[in-house]
Design an enzyme around this catalytic site. Sequence first.
Site, PDB file in Angstrom:
ATOM      1  N   HIS A 110       0.864  -1.192   0.000  1.00 57.89           N
ATOM      2  CA  HIS A 110       0.000   0.000   0.000  1.00 57.89           C
ATOM      3  C   HIS A 110       0.899   1.240   0.000  1.00 57.89           C
ATOM      4  O   HIS A 110       1.862   1.310   0.769  1.00 57.89           O
ATOM      5  CB  HIS A 110      -0.920   0.001   1.230  1.00 57.89           C
ATOM      6  CG  HIS A 110      -1.858   1.159   1.208  1.00 57.89           C
ATOM      7  ND1 HIS A 110      -2.970   1.201   0.396  1.00 57.89           N
ATOM      8  CD2 HIS A 110      -1.803   2.357   1.845  1.00 57.89           C
ATOM      9  CE1 HIS A 110      -3.581   2.359   0.550  1.00 57.89           C
ATOM     10  NE2 HIS A 110      -2.897   3.076   1.419  1.00 57.89           N
ATOM     11  N   GLN A 179      11.673   4.718  -3.804  1.00 53.99           N
ATOM     12  CA  GLN A 179      12.406   4.685  -2.529  1.00 53.99           C
ATOM     13  C   GLN A 179      11.828   3.687  -1.538  1.00 53.99           C
ATOM     14  O   GLN A 179      12.524   3.239  -0.634  1.00 53.99           O
ATOM     15  CB  GLN A 179      12.422   6.078  -1.891  1.00 53.99           C
ATOM     16  CG  GLN A 179      13.212   7.077  -2.715  1.00 53.99           C
ATOM     17  CD  GLN A 179      13.321   8.447  -2.029  1.00 53.99           C
ATOM     18  OE1 GLN A 179      12.921   8.618  -0.875  1.00 53.99           O
ATOM     19  NE2 GLN A 179      13.853   9.416  -2.745  1.00 53.99           N
TER      20      GLN A 179
END
Length: 257
Positions: A110, A179
Amino acid sequence: MLNVVVLVSGGGTNLQAIIDAVDSGVITNTKIAGVISNNKNAYALERAEKHGIPNQCISPKDYESREIFNQEFMKAVDALQPDLIVLAGFLVVIPAEMIAKYRNRMINIHPSLIPAFCGTGFYGLKVHEKALERGVKVVGATVHFVDEGTDTGPIILQKAVEVEQGDTPEVLQRRVMEQAEWKILPHAIDLIANGKVTVKDGKISAIDVTSASGETASYFSKAKGIIPKMISGQTTNVDAASGATYSSNGIITAVRN
Ligand code: GAR
């Protein structure tokens, strides 16, 4: 060898991260047994095809009712005999029967730090739009086991990402993927494949921090610029650049002005 089935709906960059991590040995002990999409135009299916991974589309649109779709969908998943199901941008509600059958054997990525910006209506770009609307300074991604709720299952890994001046939802989405998502999803699969994740009472009770690739489960201890400091008599991980602070399990506890 962990047999993994990946469920997708769109571009499949997370699927690609998994494929690359299996190829490069970041994920060990794992085979991608198949990819299933609910969307026949999903680029994710092409990514699977290019890597010789069995792939198929099963769309609710092709069935008379949701019940019939659910049955066919579950049959297709079961046929691949998964040890682990990975929801990698899969935007279809998972049938309750399947959640029960694969409890603690189904994970989801998520694009936020749960419990922020999650639940019904929070998916894809919308998550990043809402984060920018609210003006938060730190966002991130979460890998969690799937339970009956929306984004409520036991959290396995989280990684924080900074919001930058002038970010658009698209730019922020890309940074969170690069990232956070493309790192923690493969890492979580590797940890599970090597028996390093244990769930107890709805929480991860044990996570052996060293994965086969030598990374640590707590990204904060190794992440560039994040250093442990004593604050109010407690050790806290502080991001040297932003001043954001994190508890030892990676949950944000405070952000310096
Ligand atoms: C990813 O950002 C993933 O976190 C998100 O959808 C995107 C899929 O991208 N998932 C959700 O929002 C689930 N609630 P991808 O197809 O390029 O991997």
